[in-house]
Design a protein around this motif. Structure first.
Motif, short mmCIF file in Angstrom:
data_model
loop_
_atom_site.label_atom_id
_atom_site.label_comp_id
_atom_site.label_asym_id
_atom_site.label_seq_id
_atom_site.Cartn_x
_atom_site.Cartn_y
_atom_site.Cartn_z
N ALA A 114 -2.71 -9.06 -10.58
CA ALA A 114 -3.52 -8.00 -9.98
C ALA A 114 -2.88 -7.56 -8.66
CB ALA A 114 -4.94 -8.48 -9.74
N ALA A 115 -2.81 -6.26 -8.47
CA ALA A 115 -2.19 -5.68 -7.28
C ALA A 115 -3.03 -5.91 -6.04
CB ALA A 115 -1.98 -4.19 -7.50
N ASN A 116 -2.36 -5.89 -4.92
CA ASN A 116 -3.01 -5.88 -3.62
C ASN A 116 -3.43 -4.43 -3.38
OD1 ASN A 116 -3.69 -5.83 -0.89
ND2 ASN A 116 -1.86 -6.90 -0.21
N ILE A 117 -4.74 -4.18 -3.32
CA ILE A 117 -5.22 -2.83 -3.07
C ILE A 117 -5.95 -2.74 -1.72
CG2 ILE A 117 -5.22 -2.06 -5.47
CD1 ILE A 117 -8.27 -2.57 -5.54
N SER A 118 -5.66 -3.74 -0.84
CA SER A 118 -6.21 -3.66 0.51
C SER A 118 -5.43 -2.59 1.29
CB SER A 118 -6.10 -5.02 1.22
OG SER A 118 -4.77 -5.26 1.68
N SER A 119 -5.85 -2.32 2.51
CA SER A 119 -5.22 -1.27 3.30
C SER A 119 -3.91 -1.70 3.97
CB SER A 119 -6.20 -0.77 4.36
OG SER A 119 -6.49 -1.82 5.27
N ASP A 120 -3.46 -2.91 3.71
CA ASP A 120 -2.20 -3.39 4.26
C ASP A 120 -1.03 -2.62 3.65
OD1 ASP A 120 -1.00 -5.71 5.95
OD2 ASP A 120 0.18 -5.72 4.10
N ASP A 121 0.11 -2.60 4.36
CA ASP A 121 1.29 -1.93 3.82
C ASP A 121 1.82 -2.61 2.56
OD1 ASP A 121 1.10 -0.09 5.83
OD2 ASP A 121 2.85 -0.80 6.96
N THR A 122 1.50 -3.90 2.37
CA THR A 122 1.88 -4.58 1.12
C THR A 122 0.89 -4.25 0.01
OG1 THR A 122 0.65 -6.60 1.72
CG2 THR A 122 2.99 -6.49 2.34
N GLY A 123 -0.17 -3.55 0.36
CA GLY A 123 -1.15 -3.05 -0.61
C GLY A 123 -0.97 -1.55 -0.76
N ILE A 124 -2.04 -0.79 -0.50
CA ILE A 124 -1.95 0.68 -0.63
C ILE A 124 -1.91 1.37 0.73
CG2 ILE A 124 -3.10 0.64 -2.88
CD1 ILE A 124 -5.51 2.01 -1.31
N GLY A 125 -1.63 0.61 1.78
CA GLY A 125 -1.66 1.15 3.14
C GLY A 125 -0.80 2.36 3.38
N THR A 126 0.34 2.45 2.70
CA THR A 126 1.25 3.59 2.91
C THR A 126 1.16 4.64 1.81
OG1 THR A 126 3.06 2.46 1.78
CG2 THR A 126 2.91 2.15 4.17
N TRP A 127 0.27 4.41 0.84
CA TRP A 127 0.17 5.33 -0.30
C TRP A 127 -0.51 6.63 0.10
CZ3 TRP A 127 -1.31 2.98 -5.64
CH2 TRP A 127 -0.50 1.88 -5.91
N SER A 128 -0.05 7.71 -0.48
CA SER A 128 -0.73 9.00 -0.33
C SER A 128 -1.88 9.03 -1.35
CB SER A 128 0.23 10.15 -0.61
OG SER A 128 0.59 10.16 -2.00
N TYR A 129 -2.77 9.98 -1.15
CA TYR A 129 -3.86 10.17 -2.11
C TYR A 129 -3.29 10.48 -3.49
CZ TYR A 129 -7.55 12.34 -4.79
OH TYR A 129 -8.42 12.67 -5.81
N GLU A 130 -2.25 11.31 -3.56
CA GLU A 130 -1.66 11.69 -4.85
C GLU A 130 -1.10 10.47 -5.58
OE1 GLU A 130 -1.16 13.37 -1.92
OE2 GLU A 130 -2.44 15.05 -2.52
N GLN A 131 -0.46 9.57 -4.84
CA GLN A 131 0.05 8.33 -5.46
C GLN A 131 -1.11 7.51 -6.02
OE1 GLN A 131 2.59 7.13 -1.91
NE2 GLN A 131 3.42 5.85 -3.55
N PHE A 132 -2.15 7.36 -5.22
CA PHE A 132 -3.29 6.56 -5.64
C PHE A 132 -3.92 7.15 -6.91
CE2 PHE A 132 -7.82 5.52 -5.61
CZ PHE A 132 -7.74 4.14 -5.65
N LYS A 133 -4.09 8.46 -6.91
CA LYS A 133 -4.69 9.12 -8.08
C LYS A 133 -3.82 8.92 -9.31
CE LYS A 133 -6.40 13.47 -9.85
NZ LYS A 133 -6.64 14.88 -9.64
N LYS A 134 -2.50 9.05 -9.17
CA LYS A 134 -1.59 8.89 -10.31
C LYS A 134 -1.65 7.45 -10.84
CE LYS A 134 2.14 11.33 -10.58
NZ LYS A 134 1.82 12.10 -11.75
N ALA A 135 -1.74 6.48 -9.95
CA ALA A 135 -1.83 5.08 -10.38
C ALA A 135 -3.15 4.84 -11.11
CB ALA A 135 -1.71 4.14 -9.18
N LEU A 136 -4.25 5.29 -10.51
CA LEU A 136 -5.58 5.00 -11.06
C LEU A 136 -5.87 5.76 -12.35
CD1 LEU A 136 -8.20 3.39 -10.50
CD2 LEU A 136 -9.04 5.40 -9.28
#
Length: 194
Positions: A114-136
């Motif tokens: 399972a991925a780290n989806i916390s707000s840390d940079d090792t999680g989704i901290g540096t992700w854009s909304y578009e990246q998050f939407k594409k992943a989800l």
């Protein structure tokens, strides 16, 4: 009497139709404030049970519950995965086996974490909304176009029809979570992804 029953039936049907109209998505407020979006995102993360896979667990008298100190941090990379016995390896080709923390699964596709989806940079901290939407909603690793697909048990196919406002709300909420540094291992594939 027959006409009265028909009239009552018609009024009842009309009432049901009008009630159902009051719950159509088009009539719900679309523009949420950031605070409302974050609250809705927390609600969605809770009811979609993201913690079941993305949060390590602690044992309580009621059974395992998400560890409040590691919420949404994914598979704990500091805990190595135990080697499977020969029987377990054979079984994992027919069944899905979950790690006791429920943050890793082994099945016919291999071993996933399972991925780290916390707000840390090792999680989704540096992700854009578009990246998050594409992943989800499209099942792309880190939400990038030319990356591998997300593997089971991540149910991204279930989320592909989420409305934009709900994807945005989940993203807004996850960006407010406690950042937890945790680099999750890469999957160990039993077969090549398609």
């Amino acid at each position: 009497m027959k006409n009265l029953l028909l009239a009552l039936g018609f009024l009842s049907l009309t009432s049901c139709i009008q009630e159902s109209k009051s719950y159509t998505p088009e009539e719900q407020p679309v523009n949420l404030s950031l605070e409302e979006s974050i609250r809705r995102g927390e609600y969605l993360v809770t009811i979609m049970d993201c913690h079941a896979c993305h949060s390590p667990k602690i044992m309580t008298p009621q059974g395992p519950v998400p560890d409040p100190n590691r919420l949404l941090s994914g598979f704990d990379a500091s805990q190595p995965l135990e080697e499977l016995s020969k029987e377990e390896k054979i079984t994992s080709k027919k069944w899905v086996l979950f790690h006791p923390q429920m943050t890793s699964a082994i099945g016919p596709w291999g071993t996933t974490f399972a991925a780290n989806i916390s707000s840390d940079d090792t999680g989704i901290g540096t992700w854009s909304y578009e990246q998050f939407k594409k992943a989800l909603t499209e099942g792309r690793y880190k939400g990038l176009v030319n990356t591998r697909p997300l593997l089971p048990p991540m149910p991204w196919q279930t989320y592909q029809d989420l409305e934009d406002k709900d994807v945005r709300a989940i993203y807004d909420y996850l960006k407010t979570t406690t950042p937890i540094e945790n680099i999750v291992p890469a999957p160990q594939l039993a077969m090549q992804p398609q």
